[in-house]
Write an enzyme that holds these catalytic residues in place. Structure first.
Site, PDB file in Angstrom:
ATOM      1  N   ARG A  43     -47.268 -39.932  52.676  1.00 18.02           N
ATOM      2  CA  ARG A  43     -47.972 -39.106  53.643  1.00 18.02           C
ATOM      3  C   ARG A  43     -49.489 -39.167  53.546  1.00 18.02           C
ATOM      4  O   ARG A  43     -50.177 -38.689  54.457  1.00 18.02           O
ATOM      5  CB  ARG A  43     -47.497 -37.654  53.511  1.00 18.02           C
ATOM      6  CG  ARG A  43     -46.084 -37.442  54.021  1.00 18.02           C
ATOM      7  CD  ARG A  43     -45.622 -36.017  53.806  1.00 18.02           C
ATOM      8  NE  ARG A  43     -45.348 -35.759  52.398  1.00 18.02           N
ATOM      9  CZ  ARG A  43     -44.980 -34.565  51.914  1.00 18.02           C
ATOM     10  NH1 ARG A  43     -44.877 -33.527  52.736  1.00 18.02           N
ATOM     11  NH2 ARG A  43     -44.723 -34.416  50.640  1.00 18.02           N
ATOM     12  N   TYR A 171     -30.331 -31.570  41.377  1.00 19.92           N
ATOM     13  CA  TYR A 171     -30.309 -31.258  42.803  1.00 19.92           C
ATOM     14  C   TYR A 171     -28.903 -30.894  43.271  1.00 19.92           C
ATOM     15  O   TYR A 171     -28.724 -30.015  44.124  1.00 19.92           O
ATOM     16  CB  TYR A 171     -30.847 -32.445  43.596  1.00 19.92           C
ATOM     17  CG  TYR A 171     -32.329 -32.634  43.470  1.00 19.92           C
ATOM     18  CD1 TYR A 171     -33.217 -31.861  44.215  1.00 19.92           C
ATOM     19  CD2 TYR A 171     -32.862 -33.584  42.601  1.00 19.92           C
ATOM     20  CE1 TYR A 171     -34.587 -32.028  44.107  1.00 19.92           C
ATOM     21  CE2 TYR A 171     -34.232 -33.767  42.481  1.00 19.92           C
ATOM     22  CZ  TYR A 171     -35.084 -32.980  43.236  1.00 19.92           C
ATOM     23  OH  TYR A 171     -36.453 -33.136  43.121  1.00 19.92           O
TER      24      TYR A 171
END
Length: 376
Positions: A43, A171
């Protein structure tokens, strides 16, 4: 007879225009220190954000080989980096297991279901990589083609990767990111039998996944143990390192007659560097808390080292960035076996022009070091 661990020059270089990264991983002399960056396609680059907007979402980007190829190549067009890394995500494996991965704006990755009970654990399975993750292997093959010119010479090597069994379990049990990993660590202590079953399944899946990437064309692979450092000493060895070792033992270490180096990185793992160096990997990644010179003294020539400048240095002035880069290089010294990298992933807020300063200084100063010149 050729040494399979340290292949002859033609074994490494016969298709690569720039083989410096591979040579460094194999502890061979190089003209300069190679550099690539964790999350180098991301990003902080405006071109990445434009491609992501076209894809519609992060998963739309990661699961489309055309888009994945495009963003993998973007940082190589900006900077003279010494390796490309597949654009993907470590959570593709649990997603292939049916956990239902999605990314929530401002919250990061979330799973639709978790694994917390005996019944949940019984339902776990090793996914069919070809059936569920072909978009990843297709991207690997496509990126290799895009990196290769008409004469069959490839610009730089391509790195494949996966999360470690423990990091994936974090996770899968928590359902997403966690500040304290309370749920997964509670399971590890109270029901180690369940945790070991999860980790065993994950290790089988990660091994198959990385081998599929190697078969598709990955020329080095990396295991990201992002949350290994959250474990206590002793627990780290039982629940993380032992399963990374199982993955490493099952990997294809040669493809097409060429050695495929393996890197592992445990964030916060400097405490266990000497143990990590014994599991059969070619290189160990270090975060910014570890002194590289001291690390090299600890492991000698057993493994290469990768790292380890603080990513936040990239928010400083160009002069400071260059000084800090020289400090990391000088700390390791003029020895074979160093791959320059950040101590973790690059921040999305990093000014792209500052990355150019870092890459240039690593190449410039390390060349001067090889030549025996003082450049500071």
């Amino acid at each position: 007879m050729k040494d399979s661990l340290h292949p002859a020059s033609s074994d490494v270089a016969h298709t690569l225009q720039n083989d410096t990264f591979i040579r460094a991983l194999l502890r061979q002399p190089t003209d300069y220190t190679p550099i690539w960056l964790m999350r180098q396609a991301g990003r902080y680059l405006p071109e990445y954000n434009a491609t992501r907007a076209r894809a519609g979402s992060f998963l739309g980007l990661a699961k489309n080989p055309d888009f994945a190829t495009e963003v993998t190549l973007q940082p190589l067009e900006r900077y003279p980096l010494d390796a490309a890394i597949l654009f993907s995500d470590i959570l593709t494996v649990p997603d292939a297991m049916g956990f239902g991965l999605n990314f929530v704006q401002g919250e990061g990755p979330r799973f639709e279901r978790t694994v917390r009970t005996e019944d949940d654990v019984k339902r776990l399975f090793v996914p069919d990589i070809g059936a569920t993750l072909s978009y990843v292997t297709d991207a690997v093959s496509q990126i290799r083609r895009a990196l290769t010119d008409a004469q069959g010479r490839q610009r730089v090597p391509l790195i494949g990767f996966s999360g470690s069994p423990w990091t994936l379990a974090c996770y899968m049990v928590e359902g997403g990111g966690s500040d304290d990993h309370r749920t997964v660590k509670s399971m590890a202590y109270s029901r180690p039998d369940l945790m070991h079953r999860i980790l065993d399944i994950n290790a089988q899946a990660v091994t198959a996944y990385l081998n599929a990437q190697i078969e598709a064309g990955a020329q080095a692979v990396m295991i990201f143990d992002t949350w290994g450092g959250a474990l206590a000493d002793g627990a780290y060895q039982r629940f993380s390192l032992d399963y990374i070792a199982k993955v490493v033992a099952g990997l294809k270490r040669e493809h097409g007659g060429v050695r495929v180096p393996v890197i592992t990185f445990t964030k916060g793992g400097g405490l266990w560097l000497e143990e990590i160096a014994t599991i059969g990997v070619d290189a160990v990644g270090l975060d910014w808390t570890m002194n590289l010179g001291r690390a090299r003294e600890m492991v000698g020539s057993r493994v290469a080292l990768q790292g380890n400048i603080d990513p936040c240095v990239l928010f400083a002035s160009p002069a400071v960035i260059r000084t800090e880069a020289c400090g990391v290089l000088e700390s390791f010294g003029n020895h074979p076996g160093h791959v320059f990298n950040l101590g973790h992933g690059i921040s999305q807020f990093t000014p792209p022009e500052n990355v150019a300063e870092l890459v240039d200084e690593v190449h410039r100063h390390s060349r001067a070091m090889r030549a025996g010149q003082s450049s500071r």
